[in-house]
Write a protein that holds these residues in place. Sequence first.
Motif, PDB file in Angstrom:
ATOM      1  N   MET A 130       4.888   0.801  -4.669  1.00 56.78           N
ATOM      2  CA  MET A 130       3.543   0.364  -4.329  1.00 56.78           C
ATOM      3  C   MET A 130       2.990   1.270  -3.236  1.00 56.78           C
ATOM      4  N   ALA A 131       1.687   1.563  -3.313  1.00 57.37           N
ATOM      5  CA  ALA A 131       1.009   2.356  -2.291  1.00 57.37           C
ATOM      6  C   ALA A 131      -0.362   1.742  -2.059  1.00 57.37           C
ATOM      7  N   LEU A 132      -0.804   1.734  -0.794  1.00 60.56           N
ATOM      8  CA  LEU A 132      -2.084   1.137  -0.429  1.00 60.56           C
ATOM      9  C   LEU A 132      -2.806   2.063   0.524  1.00 60.56           C
ATOM     10  N   GLU A 133      -4.038   2.426   0.189  1.00 55.50           N
ATOM     11  CA  GLU A 133      -4.871   3.239   1.068  1.00 55.50           C
ATOM     12  C   GLU A 133      -6.321   2.830   0.886  1.00 55.50           C
ATOM     13  N   ASP A 134      -6.990   2.554   2.010  1.00 56.44           N
ATOM     14  CA  ASP A 134      -8.379   2.093   1.976  1.00 56.44           C
ATOM     15  C   ASP A 134      -8.496   0.876   1.062  1.00 56.44           C
ATOM     16  N   ASP A 135      -9.281   0.980   0.006  1.00 54.11           N
ATOM     17  CA  ASP A 135      -9.484  -0.163  -0.889  1.00 54.11           C
ATOM     18  C   ASP A 135      -8.751   0.005  -2.211  1.00 54.11           C
ATOM     19  N   ILE A 136      -7.783   0.882  -2.264  1.00 55.79           N
ATOM     20  CA  ILE A 136      -7.059   1.131  -3.512  1.00 55.79           C
ATOM     21  C   ILE A 136      -5.599   0.735  -3.343  1.00 55.79           C
ATOM     22  N   LEU A 137      -5.127  -0.052  -4.300  1.00 54.87           N
ATOM     23  CA  LEU A 137      -3.729  -0.452  -4.360  1.00 54.87           C
ATOM     24  C   LEU A 137      -3.165   0.046  -5.683  1.00 54.87           C
ATOM     25  N   ALA A 138      -2.088   0.815  -5.619  1.00 50.50           N
ATOM     26  CA  ALA A 138      -1.463   1.356  -6.825  1.00 50.50           C
ATOM     27  C   ALA A 138      -0.018   0.904  -6.875  1.00 50.50           C
ATOM     28  N   GLY A 139       0.458   0.585  -8.054  1.00 43.53           N
ATOM     29  CA  GLY A 139       1.840   0.151  -8.214  1.00 43.53           C
ATOM     30  C   GLY A 139       2.358   0.529  -9.580  1.00 43.53           C
ATOM     31  N   SER A 140       3.688   0.508  -9.710  1.00 40.47           N
ATOM     32  CA  SER A 140       4.291   0.896 -10.978  1.00 40.47           C
ATOM     33  C   SER A 140       5.518   0.050 -11.265  1.00 40.47           C
ATOM     34  N   TYR A 141       5.863   0.032 -12.555  1.00 36.24           N
ATOM     35  CA  TYR A 141       7.079  -0.619 -13.025  1.00 36.24           C
ATOM     36  C   TYR A 141       7.499   0.094 -14.302  1.00 36.24           C
ATOM     37  N   GLY A 142       8.667   0.722 -14.266  1.00 37.38           N
ATOM     38  CA  GLY A 142       9.090   1.491 -15.428  1.00 37.38           C
ATOM     39  C   GLY A 142       8.160   2.658 -15.664  1.00 37.38           C
ATOM     40  N   GLN A 143       7.624   2.766 -16.870  1.00 38.40           N
ATOM     41  CA  GLN A 143       6.702   3.852 -17.220  1.00 38.40           C
ATOM     42  C   GLN A 143       5.248   3.490 -16.957  1.00 38.40           C
ATOM     43  N   ASP A 144       4.966   2.238 -16.640  1.00 38.95           N
ATOM     44  CA  ASP A 144       3.590   1.755 -16.524  1.00 38.95           C
ATOM     45  C   ASP A 144       3.108   1.775 -15.076  1.00 38.95           C
ATOM     46  N   PHE A 145       1.809   1.983 -14.900  1.00 39.20           N
ATOM     47  CA  PHE A 145       1.213   1.938 -13.570  1.00 39.20           C
ATOM     48  C   PHE A 145      -0.148   1.263 -13.632  1.00 39.20           C
ATOM     49  N   LEU A 146      -0.561   0.716 -12.491  1.00 39.48           N
ATOM     50  CA  LEU A 146      -1.860   0.060 -12.361  1.00 39.48           C
ATOM     51  C   LEU A 146      -2.542   0.537 -11.095  1.00 39.48           C
ATOM     52  N   ILE A 147      -3.851   0.629 -11.137  1.00 40.10           N
ATOM     53  CA  ILE A 147      -4.667   0.914  -9.963  1.00 40.10           C
ATOM     54  C   ILE A 147      -5.636  -0.245  -9.804  1.00 40.10           C
ATOM     55  N   MET A 148      -5.668  -0.838  -8.612  1.00 37.71           N
ATOM     56  CA  MET A 148      -6.454  -2.042  -8.391  1.00 37.71           C
ATOM     57  C   MET A 148      -7.439  -1.853  -7.237  1.00 37.71           C
ATOM     58  N   ASP A 149      -8.558  -2.548  -7.338  1.00 32.00           N
ATOM     59  CA  ASP A 149      -9.561  -2.573  -6.278  1.00 32.00           C
ATOM     60  C   ASP A 149      -9.183  -3.675  -5.295  1.00 32.00           C
ATOM     61  N   ALA A 150      -8.893  -3.289  -4.038  1.00 26.71           N
ATOM     62  CA  ALA A 150      -8.482  -4.253  -3.017  1.00 26.71           C
ATOM     63  C   ALA A 150      -9.559  -4.432  -1.954  1.00 26.71           C
ATOM     64  N   SER A 151     -10.821  -4.159  -2.304  1.00 25.85           N
ATOM     65  CA  SER A 151     -11.890  -4.315  -1.317  1.00 25.85           C
ATOM     66  C   SER A 151     -12.035  -5.770  -0.896  1.00 25.85           C
ATOM     67  N   ASP A 152     -11.781  -6.703  -1.822  1.00 20.02           N
ATOM     68  CA  ASP A 152     -11.672  -8.116  -1.480  1.00 20.02           C
ATOM     69  C   ASP A 152     -10.178  -8.428  -1.471  1.00 20.02           C
ATOM     70  N   THR A 154      -8.165 -10.839  -1.251  1.00 18.81           N
ATOM     71  CA  THR A 154      -7.550 -11.964  -1.939  1.00 18.81           C
ATOM     72  C   THR A 154      -7.947 -12.065  -3.412  1.00 18.81           C
ATOM     73  N   HIS A 155      -8.821 -11.189  -3.873  1.00 18.87           N
ATOM     74  CA  HIS A 155      -9.235 -11.209  -5.275  1.00 18.87           C
ATOM     75  C   HIS A 155      -9.188  -9.775  -5.815  1.00 18.87           C
ATOM     76  N   LEU A 156      -8.025  -9.382  -6.267  1.00 16.14           N
ATOM     77  CA  LEU A 156      -7.840  -8.023  -6.772  1.00 16.14           C
ATOM     78  C   LEU A 156      -8.369  -7.910  -8.192  1.00 16.14           C
ATOM     79  N   SER A 157      -8.864  -6.734  -8.517  1.00 19.52           N
ATOM     80  CA  SER A 157      -9.318  -6.474  -9.883  1.00 19.52           C
ATOM     81  C   SER A 157      -8.721  -5.156 -10.354  1.00 19.52           C
ATOM     82  N   VAL A 158      -8.317  -5.130 -11.608  1.00 23.50           N
ATOM     83  CA  VAL A 158      -7.698  -3.937 -12.181  1.00 23.50           C
ATOM     84  C   VAL A 158      -8.776  -2.919 -12.502  1.00 23.50           C
TER      85      VAL A 158
END
Length: 358
Positions: A130-152, A154-158
């Motif tokens: 997992m990595a977090l910078e500014d309003d971006i949260l990125a994470g991975s599991y196996g071969q898959d990854f997601l980038i999420m908006d963390a500007s709010d 408590t309410h993350l959006s992919v």
Amino acid sequence: IRRPPRSTPSNSSAASDVYKRQMLHQQKERRTMRVRSVILCLVSLALMWLPSSALTQGQTSAPVRPGMSAHSPNVELVGQIGGITAAVAVRGSYAYIGVGPRLAILDISDPANIWIAGEWFGSVPFRYHMALEDDILAGSYGQDFLIMDASDPTHLSVEYGGSEFTDISAVGLHNDAMYLALESGPVRIYDVSDLPSLTVSGSFNPPSKAVDFTFRGTCMYVATGTTLETYSVSDPFSPTHHGIFSTMWKLLESTVQDGYMYLVEEDGIEICDLSNPLGPAYVAHLPIPVSGLLHDIAVEGQYAYLSGAASVPYVCNIWPPDSPDPSGPIHGDDLYGTADLLVEDGYLYRSTVYMGLR
């Protein structure tokens, strides 16, 4: 195959009486078993037809919480907040942690009373990186990854989800660039400045698999096997390799504080001077007497905290840097392997392999 009939002893022999007694005993046992079976069947039928009040008469029932039923004939899963915890990221008053199949957002404004402020459930559990910078949260599991908006918080959006051709071994975020290290192949660099649009904007080839990214200003430090590779990321999409710092043991993670870099190796901690940011200089090495291999480090003030999947959490006094001192293990917390460590404002957050966040 038919057997020949069993011969029976003649009535005149001494064995005849023994044989008769054995036969009579076997017949008696068979009759007894039949009677027992019939009795059991009758008792079972009687219990089925008796009212429940007759069965519980004279018994003291356990206290029941108001508004709850004493009996639960049907059990249905309605929620899940526990499980294997892994990567942790903190920003401000919130911590993000992979918990089982979901991402939990914890309110840590009062660290002694942490509560779940939100959670996200999806197809990619944030279990490993997992990595977090500014309003971006990125994470991975196996071969898959997601980038999420963390500007709010408590309410993350992919914003974007994707897959690589092999497992991801590390994730890093720096200046609109996301770095994905792969089990085999180059480190791929994505431009995350215009999400949900995502493009591969560069790559580079470390000498072996990258397992950790650490950033300081325009410098990037990449842990690969027994070497720490230093890069200039003035252009984040075109890193320039500057040097190699070799270690005696396998290097797994690093962190930077006040002009020094702290490297966790399988056997302990190594300290480097970053007076020349692109040329780390050896200062000291401190073996840590733990039973398992180390792989996590967190530093705040004059203390470093280290742990591993099968090792006791350990505290080191790292000041002065040229003579670090092993303060000792964290007593009472040595039964649960560590998945990740993070320290913030005087509190140490430790995700454990099986026992949640501590």
